[in-house]
Write an enzyme that holds these catalytic residues in place. Structure first.
Site, mmCIF file in Angstrom:
data_model
loop_
_atom_site.group_PDB
_atom_site.id
_atom_site.type_symbol
_atom_site.label_atom_id
_atom_site.label_comp_id
_atom_site.label_asym_id
_atom_site.label_seq_id
_atom_site.Cartn_x
_atom_site.Cartn_y
_atom_site.Cartn_z
ATOM 1 N N GLY A 45 0.837 -1.194 0.000
ATOM 2 C CA GLY A 45 0.000 0.000 0.000
ATOM 3 C C GLY A 45 0.867 1.238 0.000
ATOM 4 C CD GLN A 50 3.432 5.697 2.725
ATOM 5 O OE1 GLN A 50 2.439 5.220 2.213
ATOM 6 N NE2 GLN A 50 4.375 4.953 3.274
ATOM 7 C CB CYS A 107 5.343 1.775 7.336
ATOM 8 S SG CYS A 107 4.834 3.333 6.589
ATOM 9 C CG LEU A 108 6.485 0.941 1.112
ATOM 10 C CD1 LEU A 108 5.825 1.311 -0.208
ATOM 11 C CD2 LEU A 108 7.621 -0.042 0.879
ATOM 12 C CG HIS A 149 -0.335 0.786 7.361
ATOM 13 N ND1 HIS A 149 0.625 0.376 8.254
ATOM 14 C CD2 HIS A 149 0.281 1.665 6.534
ATOM 15 C CE1 HIS A 149 1.765 0.999 7.979
ATOM 16 N NE2 HIS A 149 1.577 1.780 6.930
ATOM 17 C CD GLU A 150 -1.124 2.246 2.803
ATOM 18 O OE1 GLU A 150 -0.803 3.438 2.639
ATOM 19 O OE2 GLU A 150 -0.307 1.364 3.138
ATOM 20 C CG HIS A 153 0.215 6.370 5.665
ATOM 21 N ND1 HIS A 153 1.342 6.946 6.191
ATOM 22 C CD2 HIS A 153 0.531 5.060 5.454
ATOM 23 C CE1 HIS A 153 2.301 6.038 6.299
ATOM 24 N NE2 HIS A 153 1.835 4.873 5.865
#
Ligand code: ZN
Length: 198
Positions: A45, A50, A107-108, A149-150, A153
């Site tokens: 995701g 991000q 997480c990226l 999670h997304e 963000h």
């Protein structure tokens, strides 16, 4: 186009995304670039924050996560989650359902950091699509976790905010280091910009 993914310490990760009022070519291009960037980084995701855009836009693709099962209903019809990937969610509204469960997340924006996070087992999401319509999603398992999670963000919330305090304390020096590296990178970028604009 593959976009650089911003890391922890970049202030934009803490900004709540603005509602997207018009789905135009810029948004379509942004979504396509986000999907490409997510795939290139082997993520499941990616949220607009991000890649430096504080917008209510996120992309997901859980099809590579073979060992973590998901369920999906699109507008009430049960579908193979893989067949619906990648998912693009615009202005998503989320409702958490069922019990909670603890599962591993990364997480990226936090390279090489993972932690157990408590999340709802399933979610219902209403979102706009790139085609201009709306979809209703009922997701369970890993996809439900990824969506939560997304969605966080998009509100400027990071998975470290949901870690148990002991887990976060154990990561504290790594987090500080990452934050420092990111800030140094931002200063470096700003210096380059001011040099070229002189
Ligand atoms: Zn993340």
């Amino acid at each position: 186009m593959i976009l650089p993914i911003l890391q922890y310490g970049d202030p934009i990760l803490r900004v709540k995304g603005k509602r997207i009022e018009e789905i135009n070519d810029r948004i379509r291009e942004l979504a396509a670039n986000m999907i490409e960037s997510m795939h290139a980084a082997h993520g499941v995701g990616l949220a607009a924050q991000q890649i430096g855009e504080a917008l209510q836009l996120t992309v997901l693709d859980i099809s590579a996560a073979e060992d973590r099962p998901s369920t999906l209903k699109l507008d009430g019809n049960e579908v193979d989650p893989k067949s619906a990937m990648p998912l693009v969610l615009i202005n998503p509204e989320i409702e958490l359902r069922g019990e909670t469960e603890v599962g591993l997340e990364g997480c990226l924006s936090f390279p090489e950091i993972t932690a157990d996070i408590e999340r709802a087992q399933s979610v219902t999401v209403r979102a706009e699509t790139l085609e201009g319509g709306t979809i209703q999603i009922e997701a369970g398992g890993f996809l439900a976790r990824a969506i939560q999670h997304e969605h966080d963000h998009l509100d400027g919330i990071l998975f470290i905010d949901r870690m148990r305090s002991a887990a976060k304390a154990a990561l504290s020096s790594r987090l500080k280091r990452l934050q420092k590296e990111t800030k140094r990178g931002i200063r470096h970028r700003e210096a380059l910009v001011s040099e070229t604009t002189l």
